[in-house]
Design a protein around this motif. Sequence first.
Motif, PDB file in Angstrom:
ATOM      1  N   ASP A 162       4.423  -5.096   8.865  1.00 47.29           N
ATOM      2  CA  ASP A 162       4.032  -6.354   9.512  1.00 47.29           C
ATOM      3  C   ASP A 162       2.557  -6.689   9.302  1.00 47.29           C
ATOM      4  O   ASP A 162       2.004  -7.547   9.984  1.00 47.29           O
ATOM      5  CB  ASP A 162       4.364  -6.337  11.005  1.00 47.29           C
ATOM      6  CG  ASP A 162       3.677  -5.185  11.743  1.00 47.29           C
ATOM      7  OD1 ASP A 162       2.872  -4.461  11.124  1.00 47.29           O
ATOM      8  OD2 ASP A 162       3.951  -5.018  12.945  1.00 47.29           O
ATOM      9  N   GLY A 163       1.914  -6.014   8.361  1.00 43.27           N
ATOM     10  CA  GLY A 163       0.523  -6.306   8.047  1.00 43.27           C
ATOM     11  C   GLY A 163       0.128  -5.619   6.761  1.00 43.27           C
ATOM     12  O   GLY A 163       0.938  -4.944   6.120  1.00 43.27           O
ATOM     13  N   PRO A 175      -2.660  -8.349  10.394  1.00 50.26           N
ATOM     14  CA  PRO A 175      -1.451  -9.192  10.367  1.00 50.26           C
ATOM     15  C   PRO A 175      -1.527 -10.385   9.428  1.00 50.26           C
ATOM     16  O   PRO A 175      -0.491 -10.912   9.027  1.00 50.26           O
ATOM     17  CB  PRO A 175      -1.307  -9.644  11.816  1.00 50.26           C
ATOM     18  CG  PRO A 175      -2.699  -9.610  12.353  1.00 50.26           C
ATOM     19  CD  PRO A 175      -3.379  -8.460  11.670  1.00 50.26           C
ATOM     20  N   ARG A 176      -2.722 -10.843   9.079  1.00 52.79           N
ATOM     21  CA  ARG A 176      -2.845 -12.034   8.239  1.00 52.79           C
ATOM     22  C   ARG A 176      -3.703 -11.738   7.029  1.00 52.79           C
ATOM     23  O   ARG A 176      -4.746 -11.083   7.121  1.00 52.79           O
ATOM     24  CB  ARG A 176      -3.454 -13.195   9.038  1.00 52.79           C
ATOM     25  CG  ARG A 176      -2.530 -13.732  10.117  1.00 52.79           C
ATOM     26  CD  ARG A 176      -1.318 -14.438   9.504  1.00 52.79           C
ATOM     27  NE  ARG A 176      -0.382 -14.907  10.521  1.00 52.79           N
ATOM     28  CZ  ARG A 176       0.681 -14.248  10.935  1.00 52.79           C
ATOM     29  NH1 ARG A 176       0.943 -13.041  10.416  1.00 52.79           N
ATOM     30  NH2 ARG A 176       1.471 -14.739  11.859  1.00 52.79           N
ATOM     31  N   GLU A 225       4.426 -12.962   6.279  1.00 49.54           N
ATOM     32  CA  GLU A 225       4.585 -12.060   7.418  1.00 49.54           C
ATOM     33  C   GLU A 225       5.196 -10.724   7.035  1.00 49.54           C
ATOM     34  O   GLU A 225       5.195  -9.785   7.832  1.00 49.54           O
ATOM     35  CB  GLU A 225       5.457 -12.717   8.495  1.00 49.54           C
ATOM     36  CG  GLU A 225       4.829 -13.969   9.105  1.00 49.54           C
ATOM     37  CD  GLU A 225       5.704 -14.572  10.182  1.00 49.54           C
ATOM     38  OE1 GLU A 225       6.901 -14.188  10.267  1.00 49.54           O
ATOM     39  OE2 GLU A 225       5.201 -15.420  10.953  1.00 49.54           O
ATOM     40  N   ARG A 226       5.704 -10.625   5.809  1.00 45.76           N
ATOM     41  CA  ARG A 226       6.341  -9.385   5.373  1.00 45.76           C
ATOM     42  C   ARG A 226       5.516  -8.774   4.245  1.00 45.76           C
ATOM     43  O   ARG A 226       5.344  -9.383   3.190  1.00 45.76           O
ATOM     44  CB  ARG A 226       7.769  -9.647   4.882  1.00 45.76           C
ATOM     45  CG  ARG A 226       8.541  -8.374   4.566  1.00 45.76           C
ATOM     46  CD  ARG A 226       9.852  -8.683   3.880  1.00 45.76           C
ATOM     47  NE  ARG A 226      10.699  -7.511   3.753  1.00 45.76           N
ATOM     48  CZ  ARG A 226      10.570  -6.582   2.800  1.00 45.76           C
ATOM     49  NH1 ARG A 226       9.593  -6.693   1.905  1.00 45.76           N
ATOM     50  NH2 ARG A 226      11.399  -5.549   2.753  1.00 45.76           N
ATOM     51  N   SER A 255      -1.645   0.061  -2.023  1.00 46.04           N
ATOM     52  CA  SER A 255      -1.915  -0.278  -0.623  1.00 46.04           C
ATOM     53  C   SER A 255      -0.652  -0.856  -0.015  1.00 46.04           C
ATOM     54  O   SER A 255       0.360  -1.050  -0.701  1.00 46.04           O
ATOM     55  CB  SER A 255      -3.055  -1.292  -0.521  1.00 46.04           C
ATOM     56  OG  SER A 255      -2.645  -2.555  -1.022  1.00 46.04           O
ATOM     57  N   ILE A 256      -0.714  -1.150   1.272  1.00 48.29           N
ATOM     58  CA  ILE A 256       0.297  -1.997   1.895  1.00 48.29           C
ATOM     59  C   ILE A 256      -0.204  -3.425   1.707  1.00 48.29           C
ATOM     60  O   ILE A 256      -1.286  -3.771   2.170  1.00 48.29           O
ATOM     61  CB  ILE A 256       0.465  -1.677   3.392  1.00 48.29           C
ATOM     62  CG1 ILE A 256       0.718  -0.174   3.600  1.00 48.29           C
ATOM     63  CG2 ILE A 256       1.584  -2.514   3.987  1.00 48.29           C
ATOM     64  CD1 ILE A 256       1.946   0.363   2.894  1.00 48.29           C
ATOM     65  N   GLY A 257       0.543  -4.241   0.997  1.00 46.62           N
ATOM     66  CA  GLY A 257       0.018  -5.559   0.661  1.00 46.62           C
ATOM     67  C   GLY A 257       1.095  -6.561   0.316  1.00 46.62           C
ATOM     68  O   GLY A 257       2.273  -6.403   0.678  1.00 46.62           O
ATOM     69  N   ASP A 258       0.688  -7.580  -0.409  1.00 46.32           N
ATOM     70  CA  ASP A 258       1.557  -8.686  -0.790  1.00 46.32           C
ATOM     71  C   ASP A 258       2.365  -8.304  -2.024  1.00 46.32           C
ATOM     72  O   ASP A 258       1.789  -8.028  -3.084  1.00 46.32           O
ATOM     73  CB  ASP A 258       0.688  -9.917  -1.082  1.00 46.32           C
ATOM     74  CG  ASP A 258       1.496 -11.135  -1.498  1.00 46.32           C
ATOM     75  OD1 ASP A 258       2.749 -11.079  -1.477  1.00 46.32           O
ATOM     76  OD2 ASP A 258       0.866 -12.162  -1.849  1.00 46.32           O
ATOM     77  N   PRO A 259       3.700  -8.289  -1.941  1.00 46.04           N
ATOM     78  CA  PRO A 259       4.510  -7.962  -3.120  1.00 46.04           C
ATOM     79  C   PRO A 259       4.231  -8.869  -4.317  1.00 46.04           C
ATOM     80  O   PRO A 259       4.417  -8.448  -5.464  1.00 46.04           O
ATOM     81  CB  PRO A 259       5.947  -8.141  -2.615  1.00 46.04           C
ATOM     82  CG  PRO A 259       5.859  -7.952  -1.141  1.00 46.04           C
ATOM     83  CD  PRO A 259       4.523  -8.503  -0.739  1.00 46.04           C
ATOM     84  N   ALA A 260       3.777 -10.094  -4.080  1.00 44.86           N
ATOM     85  CA  ALA A 260       3.508 -11.021  -5.182  1.00 44.86           C
ATOM     86  C   ALA A 260       2.427 -10.494  -6.110  1.00 44.86           C
ATOM     87  O   ALA A 260       2.394 -10.841  -7.290  1.00 44.86           O
ATOM     88  CB  ALA A 260       3.114 -12.397  -4.638  1.00 44.86           C
ATOM     89  N   ARG A 261       1.536  -9.666  -5.596  1.00 41.37           N
ATOM     90  CA  ARG A 261       0.495  -9.093  -6.457  1.00 41.37           C
ATOM     91  C   ARG A 261       1.106  -8.211  -7.540  1.00 41.37           C
ATOM     92  O   ARG A 261       0.735  -8.298  -8.718  1.00 41.37           O
ATOM     93  CB  ARG A 261      -0.508  -8.297  -5.625  1.00 41.37           C
ATOM     94  CG  ARG A 261      -1.519  -7.530  -6.461  1.00 41.37           C
ATOM     95  CD  ARG A 261      -2.621  -6.932  -5.631  1.00 41.37           C
ATOM     96  NE  ARG A 261      -3.454  -6.038  -6.439  1.00 41.37           N
ATOM     97  CZ  ARG A 261      -4.736  -5.799  -6.207  1.00 41.37           C
ATOM     98  NH1 ARG A 261      -5.334  -6.382  -5.184  1.00 41.37           N
ATOM     99  NH2 ARG A 261      -5.411  -4.968  -6.970  1.00 41.37           N
TER     100      ARG A 261
END
Length: 350
Positions: A162-163, A175-176, A225-226, A255-261
């Motif tokens: 969630d972040g 979170p954002r 958000e995911r 990292s924990i991050g944006d899958p789009a990267r």
Amino acid sequence: MSEQSALTTAESVAALVAAHPQWLDDGRGVPTDPSPAATLIGTGESYAAWLVLSREFADLRAPQGPRAVVVRVPHSVDALPRPMSEEFAALVAAPEGIGPRPIHLATVADPLGAELGSQTSDTAYMVVEHVPGHPRPAAGWTDDLLATHAAQLVRLHERAYDGWGDVTATDRLEPRLSMVDTGEASMQWWSDQHPGLATAADVAALWPRVRALFAATEPQFERLERFALTHGDAALPNILVAGGQPRYVDWEWSSIGDPARDLAFIGGDVWLDPWYLRLGPERIERYLHAYVAAGGQGEPASLAARGRCWLVNEVFFLALHFRRRAEQGADPEYAERADTLLARLDAALA
């Protein structure tokens, strides 16, 4: 040889593995007499990578080949962009068959690393499984291979968070995610550390357009958000293909991050051999639809918009890094690569 000795020669690396034959157990058991031999297979920005093979007679005759590990030794622990414990923790968390199996971590002055492995007072290193395969040239990246790559990333991104933040700090995630803040933080670092590079005419002219793209796409990031475990640098040299199946090495930016990267670093309208493919909108659309069809979360249009920001962010600051390397006396080709990236970025953002 003690584990505290410098791991700078084939003999020292082989001696380290000889002292720990259990590292070579790939499911076939621990070799009785591994007689390991080490070969330097890569020297990147942060690490030297040594391939260590067991020369036990049974291993040399085995149809599957000898047992093998890779020992990654940082050039300087203090100069690493991220702690070794982050990379090792990501490998522990990654699904089987996505990256190398983590075997052992020895860290210097890193409490988190000591929890994951062992403490050493001198030379830090990481031991991982040897991943078979080779990077594919641009011509080898068919739509089928892109779809297989997308399906592998679905497996990597399967667990939701969630972040975003460090792999070793999932209890303290943000979170954002702001693309504007991400870009501005990088630009501030370059302005502080290398003002001459950050204020070069072509860089200064491009930055407002880069930032404008980030600002225009910020609503897509605000709705994100995911988050997921990400490799963080899934460019072509870090994707090894064997038997048509891609796997990922060099997880130092995980990292924990944006899958789009992860999706974006394959390439797009800004490209550079051998790092990023030249992909038109139609191929990117097919690639992202393959990701969603395989179970990936998100809408292709949003993944494409966020992914383009990640690629632009990457190549813009990579160009500055290449120029810094040229200033430091590296191959003059680094300066040419930087000029090429900035010219292509200029055309893409026109």
